[in-house]
Design a protein around this motif. Structure first.
Motif, mmCIF file in Angstrom:
data_model
loop_
_atom_site.group_PDB
_atom_site.id
_atom_site.type_symbol
_atom_site.label_atom_id
_atom_site.label_comp_id
_atom_site.label_asym_id
_atom_site.label_seq_id
_atom_site.Cartn_x
_atom_site.Cartn_y
_atom_site.Cartn_z
ATOM 1 N N ILE A 225 0.850 -1.208 0.000
ATOM 2 C CA ILE A 225 0.000 0.000 0.000
ATOM 3 C C ILE A 225 0.878 1.248 0.000
ATOM 4 C CG2 ILE A 225 -1.650 1.365 1.370
ATOM 5 C CD1 ILE A 225 -2.873 -1.380 2.261
ATOM 6 N N ASP A 226 1.907 1.251 0.842
ATOM 7 C CA ASP A 226 2.811 2.402 0.890
ATOM 8 C C ASP A 226 3.565 2.569 -0.432
ATOM 9 O OD1 ASP A 226 1.948 2.989 3.387
ATOM 10 O OD2 ASP A 226 3.878 2.809 4.396
ATOM 11 N N LEU A 227 3.917 1.453 -1.056
ATOM 12 C CA LEU A 227 4.576 1.503 -2.362
ATOM 13 C C LEU A 227 3.659 2.173 -3.389
ATOM 14 C CD1 LEU A 227 6.699 0.685 -4.531
ATOM 15 C CD2 LEU A 227 5.591 -1.546 -4.641
ATOM 16 N N CYS A 228 2.379 1.777 -3.385
ATOM 17 C CA CYS A 228 1.409 2.348 -4.335
ATOM 18 C C CYS A 228 1.254 3.852 -4.115
ATOM 19 C CB CYS A 228 0.042 1.664 -4.199
ATOM 20 S SG CYS A 228 0.069 -0.051 -4.745
ATOM 21 N N ILE A 229 1.255 4.273 -2.828
ATOM 22 C CA ILE A 229 1.140 5.701 -2.517
ATOM 23 C C ILE A 229 2.359 6.450 -3.067
ATOM 24 C CG2 ILE A 229 1.075 7.427 -0.658
ATOM 25 C CD1 ILE A 229 -0.523 5.280 0.995
ATOM 26 N N LEU A 230 3.539 5.862 -2.905
ATOM 27 C CA LEU A 230 4.759 6.486 -3.422
ATOM 28 C C LEU A 230 4.756 6.568 -4.951
ATOM 29 C CD1 LEU A 230 7.612 4.987 -1.189
ATOM 30 C CD2 LEU A 230 6.764 7.327 -1.181
ATOM 31 N N CYS A 231 4.118 5.586 -5.596
ATOM 32 C CA CYS A 231 4.043 5.582 -7.070
ATOM 33 C C CYS A 231 3.089 6.664 -7.577
ATOM 34 C CB CYS A 231 3.582 4.216 -7.585
ATOM 35 S SG CYS A 231 4.839 2.949 -7.397
ATOM 36 N N GLY A 232 2.237 7.180 -6.677
ATOM 37 C CA GLY A 232 1.276 8.219 -7.055
ATOM 38 C C GLY A 232 -0.134 7.709 -6.989
ATOM 39 N N CYS A 233 -0.977 8.392 -6.202
ATOM 40 C CA CYS A 233 -2.389 7.980 -6.099
ATOM 41 C C CYS A 233 -3.266 9.220 -5.991
ATOM 42 C CB CYS A 233 -2.596 7.065 -4.883
ATOM 43 S SG CYS A 233 -2.535 7.946 -3.315
ATOM 44 N N ASP A 234 -4.581 9.017 -5.959
ATOM 45 C CA ASP A 234 -5.539 10.126 -5.951
ATOM 46 C C ASP A 234 -5.661 10.829 -4.608
ATOM 47 O OD1 ASP A 234 -6.113 9.677 -8.561
ATOM 48 O OD2 ASP A 234 -8.026 8.668 -8.230
ATOM 49 N N TYR A 235 -5.064 10.264 -3.557
ATOM 50 C CA TYR A 235 -5.351 10.782 -2.220
ATOM 51 C C TYR A 235 -4.228 11.597 -1.605
ATOM 52 C CZ TYR A 235 -8.904 7.259 -2.856
ATOM 53 O OH TYR A 235 -9.925 6.521 -3.383
ATOM 54 N N SER A 237 -0.261 13.879 -2.520
ATOM 55 C CA SER A 237 0.669 14.365 -3.532
ATOM 56 C C SER A 237 1.879 13.430 -3.590
ATOM 57 C CB SER A 237 1.105 15.789 -3.186
ATOM 58 O OG SER A 237 1.539 15.836 -1.847
ATOM 59 N N LYS A 238 2.545 13.439 -4.752
ATOM 60 C CA LYS A 238 3.684 12.542 -4.960
ATOM 61 C C LYS A 238 4.954 13.167 -4.374
ATOM 62 C CE LYS A 238 5.679 9.945 -8.794
ATOM 63 N NZ LYS A 238 7.042 10.397 -8.626
ATOM 64 N N ILE A 239 5.856 12.352 -3.884
ATOM 65 C CA ILE A 239 7.140 12.859 -3.395
ATOM 66 C C ILE A 239 8.049 13.053 -4.607
ATOM 67 C CG2 ILE A 239 9.168 12.404 -1.959
ATOM 68 C CD1 ILE A 239 7.367 10.671 -0.162
ATOM 69 N N GLU A 240 8.481 14.290 -4.800
ATOM 70 C CA GLU A 240 9.323 14.598 -5.973
ATOM 71 C C GLU A 240 10.631 13.812 -5.931
ATOM 72 O OE1 GLU A 240 8.615 16.370 -8.704
ATOM 73 O OE2 GLU A 240 6.619 16.539 -7.850
ATOM 74 N N GLY A 241 11.069 13.361 -7.094
ATOM 75 C CA GLY A 241 12.379 12.716 -7.201
ATOM 76 C C GLY A 241 12.378 11.228 -6.887
ATOM 77 N N ILE A 242 11.190 10.662 -6.622
ATOM 78 C CA ILE A 242 11.141 9.213 -6.365
ATOM 79 C C ILE A 242 10.368 8.539 -7.496
ATOM 80 C CG2 ILE A 242 10.300 7.374 -4.836
ATOM 81 C CD1 ILE A 242 10.837 9.127 -2.466
ATOM 82 N N GLY A 243 11.100 7.801 -8.328
ATOM 83 C CA GLY A 243 10.466 7.045 -9.406
ATOM 84 C C GLY A 243 9.990 5.701 -8.876
ATOM 85 N N VAL A 244 9.356 4.921 -9.736
ATOM 86 C CA VAL A 244 8.721 3.680 -9.282
ATOM 87 C C VAL A 244 9.747 2.636 -8.808
ATOM 88 C CG1 VAL A 244 8.476 2.760 -11.638
ATOM 89 C CG2 VAL A 244 6.985 1.934 -9.853
ATOM 90 N N ILE A 245 10.842 2.465 -9.528
ATOM 91 C CA ILE A 245 11.855 1.474 -9.138
ATOM 92 C C ILE A 245 12.523 1.904 -7.832
ATOM 93 C CG2 ILE A 245 14.022 0.343 -9.807
ATOM 94 C CD1 ILE A 245 11.648 -0.670 -11.439
ATOM 95 N N ASN A 246 12.801 3.210 -7.737
ATOM 96 C CA ASN A 246 13.387 3.771 -6.525
ATOM 97 C C ASN A 246 12.436 3.585 -5.336
ATOM 98 O OD1 ASN A 246 15.389 4.989 -5.111
ATOM 99 N ND2 ASN A 246 15.098 7.036 -5.957
ATOM 100 N N ALA A 247 11.145 3.823 -5.584
ATOM 101 C CA ALA A 247 10.125 3.674 -4.532
ATOM 102 C C ALA A 247 10.131 2.240 -3.999
ATOM 103 C CB ALA A 247 8.747 4.022 -5.081
ATOM 104 N N TYR A 248 10.219 1.282 -4.917
ATOM 105 C CA TYR A 248 10.237 -0.140 -4.539
ATOM 106 C C TYR A 248 11.464 -0.452 -3.679
ATOM 107 C CZ TYR A 248 10.634 -5.228 -5.112
ATOM 108 O OH TYR A 248 10.777 -6.580 -4.880
ATOM 109 N N LYS A 249 12.637 0.053 -4.130
ATOM 110 C CA LYS A 249 13.883 -0.181 -3.366
ATOM 111 C C LYS A 249 13.786 0.426 -1.968
ATOM 112 C CE LYS A 249 17.146 -0.346 -7.255
ATOM 113 N NZ LYS A 249 17.915 0.550 -8.123
#
Length: 274
Positions: A225-235, A237-249
């Motif tokens: 769930i936290d990974l999905c939030i980092l990837c960007g969701c409707d609820y 704002s996204k954390i700038e500078g964190i892409g999806v692979i980085n978010a997973y790591k």
């Protein structure tokens, strides 16, 4: 967020995604997000007419009918494959989504203005593209859609809030086999099987298995769930500078968003980093 998450799953959890023929699901029920499907149908039934106007499906009184035709055809197609459709309609949007809804409203207003300008300039390709972004569904259209579903003898559910949340809970509780929606949020709600890419042409669909996703990513549900939030969701704002692979790591390393934020704050304190 949806595309980014899908790309991550294709790379890191390929066995969780499979292409399946619809007839494989004979005897099962699907919960479907009606509100999202209605938008798809209204968009797909718009076309450029005679090179200078945009045509939509309307009845003799001028009311839009693309959403009704789409719901009807999709229901029939699923039933022909032995699948029982359960149509779920959106209720009141959650408070946490209000900023997104404001942004969407503004985008629609901008698109409306752009469409008018494109028409004046004779750029019908651009006008059609912008027209897709201005599609609105009013209460009467929703009421007609609900009536159609009931006349087809199918279950019609009014969600207390988001349709995909209710679709997910129906699947999670075993009342239906899967949730059929394009929205990956369903996985965050604990939907065990998500069906994507249903169209009206009876073609194979994409099935995503949540248990397999967690197994292959080697994370638990809270971390997912936290990974999905980092990837960007409707609820949020996204954390700038964190892409999806980085978010997973980062989730694998720090276990939750709080841990990631702490890491990010320390990272940003270092004058060598931007």
């Amino acid at each position: 967020g949806i595309t980014r998450l899908m790309n991550l799953l294709r790379e890191k959890a390929p066995n969780a995604i499979k292409t399946v023929s619809l007839h494989t699901y004979t005897g099962h029920a699907f919960a479907l997000d009606a509100s999202m499907a209605m938008y798809q149908f209204l968009i797909s039934t718009q076309q450029i007419k005679s090179g200078f106007s945009i045509a939509e499906l309307r009845d003799s009184n001028g009311n839009l009918t693309g959403h009704l035709l789409g719901l009807y055809n999709r229901s029939i197609m699923l039933m022909e494959n032995g699948i029982k459709p359960v149509w779920v309609f959106d209720g009141k949007p959650p408070e946490a989504k209000s900023h997104v809804l404001k942004q969407r409203k503004q985008r629609k207003e901008d698109a409306e203005k752009g469409k008018s300008e494109a028409k004046d300039e004779g750029d019908m390709e651009r006008a059609l593209k912008l027209s897709n972004q201005t599609v609105k569904i009013d209460q009467q259209m929703t009421n007609d859609a609900k009536r159609l579903v009931q006349l087809l003898g199918l279950p019609m559910i009014e969600a207390p809030s988001e349709a995909e949340a209710t679709c997910s809970i129906l699947a999670k509780s075993g009342k239906v086999y899967a949730a059929a929606t394009e929205d990956m949020d369903s996985l965050c709600f604990g939907c065990p099987v998500l069906i994507r890419d249903i169209n009206n042409k009876n073609e194979p669909v994409i099935e995503i298995n949540l248990e397999q996703v967690l197994t292959e990513l080697k994370i638990n549900m809270d971390e997912f769930i936290d990974l999905c939030i980092l990837c960007g969701c409707d609820y949020s704002s996204k954390i700038e500078g964190i892409g999806v692979i980085n978010a997973y790591k980062l989730i694998k390393e720090h276990k939750n968003i709080e841990g990631v934020i702490k890491y990010a704050e320390n990272f940003n304190k270092d004058p060598n980093h931007k």
